[in-house]
Write an enzyme that holds these catalytic residues in place. Structure first.
Site, PDB file in Angstrom:
ATOM      1  N   CYS A  98      -1.361  -8.082   9.087  1.00  0.00           N
ATOM      2  CA  CYS A  98      -1.562  -7.263   7.892  1.00  0.00           C
ATOM      3  C   CYS A  98      -2.608  -6.205   8.235  1.00  0.00           C
ATOM      4  O   CYS A  98      -3.736  -6.549   8.618  1.00  0.00           O
ATOM      5  CB  CYS A  98      -2.054  -8.175   6.770  1.00  0.00           C
ATOM      6  SG  CYS A  98      -2.519  -7.346   5.246  1.00  0.00           S
ATOM      7  N   ASN A  99      -2.237  -4.939   8.126  1.00  0.00           N
ATOM      8  CA  ASN A  99      -3.190  -3.860   8.433  1.00  0.00           C
ATOM      9  C   ASN A  99      -4.383  -3.905   7.492  1.00  0.00           C
ATOM     10  O   ASN A  99      -5.525  -3.670   7.899  1.00  0.00           O
ATOM     11  CB  ASN A  99      -2.510  -2.493   8.270  1.00  0.00           C
ATOM     12  CG  ASN A  99      -1.443  -2.229   9.301  1.00  0.00           C
ATOM     13  OD1 ASN A  99      -1.658  -1.522  10.260  1.00  0.00           O
ATOM     14  ND2 ASN A  99      -0.262  -2.813   9.112  1.00  0.00           N
ATOM     15  N   THR A 100      -4.102  -4.204   6.226  1.00  0.00           N
ATOM     16  CA  THR A 100      -5.178  -4.209   5.226  1.00  0.00           C
ATOM     17  C   THR A 100      -6.204  -5.287   5.536  1.00  0.00           C
ATOM     18  O   THR A 100      -7.420  -5.052   5.470  1.00  0.00           O
ATOM     19  CB  THR A 100      -4.570  -4.429   3.821  1.00  0.00           C
ATOM     20  OG1 THR A 100      -3.435  -3.579   3.672  1.00  0.00           O
ATOM     21  CG2 THR A 100      -5.575  -4.145   2.730  1.00  0.00           C
ATOM     22  N   CYS A 111       1.509  -0.431   7.537  1.00  0.00           N
ATOM     23  CA  CYS A 111       1.564  -1.639   6.706  1.00  0.00           C
ATOM     24  C   CYS A 111       2.747  -2.456   7.220  1.00  0.00           C
ATOM     25  O   CYS A 111       3.826  -1.898   7.457  1.00  0.00           O
ATOM     26  CB  CYS A 111       1.775  -1.252   5.249  1.00  0.00           C
ATOM     27  SG  CYS A 111       2.157  -2.641   4.162  1.00  0.00           S
ATOM     28  N   THR A 112       2.531  -3.760   7.400  1.00  0.00           N
ATOM     29  CA  THR A 112       3.579  -4.571   8.035  1.00  0.00           C
ATOM     30  C   THR A 112       4.788  -4.813   7.126  1.00  0.00           C
ATOM     31  O   THR A 112       5.809  -5.311   7.582  1.00  0.00           O
ATOM     32  CB  THR A 112       3.011  -5.917   8.522  1.00  0.00           C
ATOM     33  OG1 THR A 112       2.404  -6.598   7.418  1.00  0.00           O
ATOM     34  CG2 THR A 112       1.986  -5.707   9.615  1.00  0.00           C
ATOM     35  N   HIS A 113       4.670  -4.454   5.858  1.00  0.00           N
ATOM     36  CA  HIS A 113       5.851  -4.521   4.989  1.00  0.00           C
ATOM     37  C   HIS A 113       6.814  -3.357   5.277  1.00  0.00           C
ATOM     38  O   HIS A 113       8.019  -3.472   5.053  1.00  0.00           O
ATOM     39  CB  HIS A 113       5.442  -4.436   3.511  1.00  0.00           C
ATOM     40  CG  HIS A 113       4.895  -5.705   2.936  1.00  0.00           C
ATOM     41  ND1 HIS A 113       3.687  -6.224   3.298  1.00  0.00           N
ATOM     42  CD2 HIS A 113       5.415  -6.558   2.016  1.00  0.00           C
ATOM     43  CE1 HIS A 113       3.460  -7.337   2.609  1.00  0.00           C
ATOM     44  NE2 HIS A 113       4.504  -7.564   1.829  1.00  0.00           N
ATOM     45  N   ASP A 169      -0.169 -12.922   6.412  1.00  0.00           N
ATOM     46  CA  ASP A 169      -0.051 -11.613   5.764  1.00  0.00           C
ATOM     47  C   ASP A 169      -0.217 -11.838   4.267  1.00  0.00           C
ATOM     48  O   ASP A 169      -0.120 -12.975   3.788  1.00  0.00           O
ATOM     49  CB  ASP A 169       1.331 -10.991   6.065  1.00  0.00           C
ATOM     50  CG  ASP A 169       1.520  -9.634   5.374  1.00  0.00           C
ATOM     51  OD1 ASP A 169       0.550  -8.859   5.301  1.00  0.00           O
ATOM     52  OD2 ASP A 169       2.628  -9.361   4.874  1.00  0.00           O
ATOM     53  N   SER A 170      -0.407 -10.751   3.537  1.00  0.00           N
ATOM     54  CA  SER A 170      -0.473 -10.856   2.080  1.00  0.00           C
ATOM     55  C   SER A 170       0.871 -11.315   1.513  1.00  0.00           C
ATOM     56  O   SER A 170       0.941 -11.665   0.336  1.00  0.00           O
ATOM     57  CB  SER A 170      -0.832  -9.494   1.487  1.00  0.00           C
ATOM     58  OG  SER A 170       0.190  -8.568   1.788  1.00  0.00           O
ATOM     59  N   GLU A 194       8.157  -6.926  -1.840  1.00  0.00           N
ATOM     60  CA  GLU A 194       7.976  -8.355  -2.148  1.00  0.00           C
ATOM     61  C   GLU A 194       9.070  -8.859  -3.104  1.00  0.00           C
ATOM     62  O   GLU A 194       9.354 -10.038  -3.169  1.00  0.00           O
ATOM     63  CB  GLU A 194       6.596  -8.612  -2.781  1.00  0.00           C
ATOM     64  CG  GLU A 194       5.437  -8.608  -1.792  1.00  0.00           C
ATOM     65  CD  GLU A 194       5.380  -9.845  -0.893  1.00  0.00           C
ATOM     66  OE1 GLU A 194       5.596 -10.955  -1.395  1.00  0.00           O
ATOM     67  OE2 GLU A 194       5.133  -9.683   0.321  1.00  0.00           O
ATOM     68  N   TYR A 211      -2.546  -6.825  -1.364  1.00  0.00           N
ATOM     69  CA  TYR A 211      -3.976  -6.779  -1.040  1.00  0.00           C
ATOM     70  C   TYR A 211      -4.497  -5.340  -1.116  1.00  0.00           C
ATOM     71  O   TYR A 211      -5.683  -5.115  -1.298  1.00  0.00           O
ATOM     72  CB  TYR A 211      -4.220  -7.248   0.406  1.00  0.00           C
ATOM     73  CG  TYR A 211      -4.182  -8.732   0.669  1.00  0.00           C
ATOM     74  CD1 TYR A 211      -3.740  -9.637  -0.284  1.00  0.00           C
ATOM     75  CD2 TYR A 211      -4.607  -9.234   1.898  1.00  0.00           C
ATOM     76  CE1 TYR A 211      -3.704 -11.003  -0.013  1.00  0.00           C
ATOM     77  CE2 TYR A 211      -4.588 -10.592   2.176  1.00  0.00           C
ATOM     78  CZ  TYR A 211      -4.135 -11.474   1.227  1.00  0.00           C
ATOM     79  OH  TYR A 211      -4.111 -12.815   1.505  1.00  0.00           O
ATOM     80  N   GLY A 212      -3.573  -4.395  -0.907  1.00  0.00           N
ATOM     81  CA  GLY A 212      -3.935  -2.999  -0.661  1.00  0.00           C
ATOM     82  C   GLY A 212      -4.860  -2.344  -1.674  1.00  0.00           C
ATOM     83  O   GLY A 212      -5.671  -1.501  -1.316  1.00  0.00           O
TER      84      GLY A 212
HETATM   85  N1  DGL Z   1       1.402  -6.136   4.918  1.00  0.00           N
HETATM   86  C1  DGL Z   1       0.149  -5.659   4.397  1.00  0.00           C
HETATM   87  C2  DGL Z   1      -0.414  -4.588   5.338  1.00  0.00           C
HETATM   88  O1  DGL Z   1      -0.031  -4.521   6.478  1.00  0.00           O
HETATM   89  C3  DGL Z   1       0.361  -5.294   2.980  1.00  0.00           C
HETATM   90  C4  DGL Z   1      -0.880  -5.066   2.243  1.00  0.00           C
HETATM   91  C5  DGL Z   1      -0.785  -5.339   0.787  1.00  0.00           C
HETATM   92  O2  DGL Z   1      -0.578  -6.500   0.422  1.00  0.00           O
HETATM   93  O3  DGL Z   1      -1.014  -4.395   0.041  1.00  0.00           O
HETATM   94  O4  DGL Z   1      -1.270  -3.794   4.982  1.00  0.00           O
END
Ligand code: DGL
Length: 261
Positions: free
Chosen positions: A72-74, A182-184, A9-10, A150, A41-42
């Protein structure tokens, strides 16, 4: 097959997915990579998200991973097609759970909170188009949320204020499902529950990803066949204190390492 499952993940968000995977597949070893140095990453352009996803994949493949979960969805919506073309191992991705939300919504209106990178991706557009027939989808970029999470700032005024801003237009339009894309964001569920009217249900894709991981492991004869104590390695290229904090409820045998990649 004794090799570990790789998960990236990011940052620390994908640990919400790791927990679902470990619950369903307790005998599997894992290697988790948190690219926190490059989070979020978004807001990054597609090409950069792809480049980072390739780098993360290579890191995990160099550690012998038999399957990779893009937690990570992104990264999934921007890179998984290319990753599948480029590498031989199976990949599991994560996308916002629009389909179950659309199927179950009574108000025919669902909210999706996700990053800009996810909401502007082609994959997200085609999923929304295919599964949200006759449903109004209110999308909101959760700009700023990943950076706060984060930093471990979950239950803070700053976070609640941002969430309030993102939820207001959704509630105005009477959503009855909020999809966390988003997994966060699953780490925000306790805060969200206090902010949302009780009839609004929250959906995330963590469990579905774990089930799909189980399915693909079986299909490829990659599953550990015997009960055993598994071990888990978590790498972060940033300060590991927050990652450790998010793992404080984990009882499995794991180590956290700082690694500059
Ligand atoms: N956990 C990432 C997701 O699912 C976060 C993306 C990010 O870093 O912006 O999209």
């Amino acid at each position: 097959m004794n090799d570990p499952i790789g998960i990236f993940d990011s940052g620390i968000g994908g640990t919400s997915i790791w927990k679902e995977i470990h619950k369903l597949l307790p005998y599997e070893d894992t290697v988790y990579l948190a690219d926190s140095k490059n989070a979020p990453y978004g807001g990054r352009p597609h090409a950069e998200i792809l480049e980072l996803s390739i780098k993360n994949t290579e890191f995990l493949l160099n550690r012998g991973c038999k399957l990779i979960v893009v937690a990570c969805n992104t990264a999934t919506t921007n890179a998984i097609d290319q990753l599948r073309k480029q590498y031989k191992v199976p990949f599991i991705g994560i996308e916002p759970a629009i389909k179950p939300a659309a199927l179950q919504s009574r108000s025919k209106t669902v909210g999706v909170l996700a990053t800009k990178g996810t909401l502007t991706s082609q994959l997200f557009h085609s999923t929304a188009k295919n599964h949200a027939n006759g449903i109004t989808v209110i999308e909101r970029e959760g700009a700023g949320l990943v950076s706060l999470i984060e930093k471990g700032k979950i239950n803070t005024e700053e976070t609640k204020e941002l969430l309030g801003k993102f939820l207001a237009p959704m509630l105005e339009k009477d959503i009855d499902y909020l999809v966390l894309g988003c997994t966060h964001y699953p780490y925000l569920i306790p805060v969200l529950k206090r902010m949302l009217p009780p009839h609004v249900k929250i959906l995330d894709s963590g469990e579905a990803v774990a089930r799909q991981t189980l399915h693909v492991l079986k299909q490829n004869n990659l599953m550990h066949s015997h009960p055993r104590a598994s071990s888990h390695l978590f790498y972060s290229n940033s300060d590991t204190a927050i990652l450790k904090d998010f793992l404080s409820d984990v009882t499995a045998n794991y180590t956290v390492e700082q690694h500059n990649f």
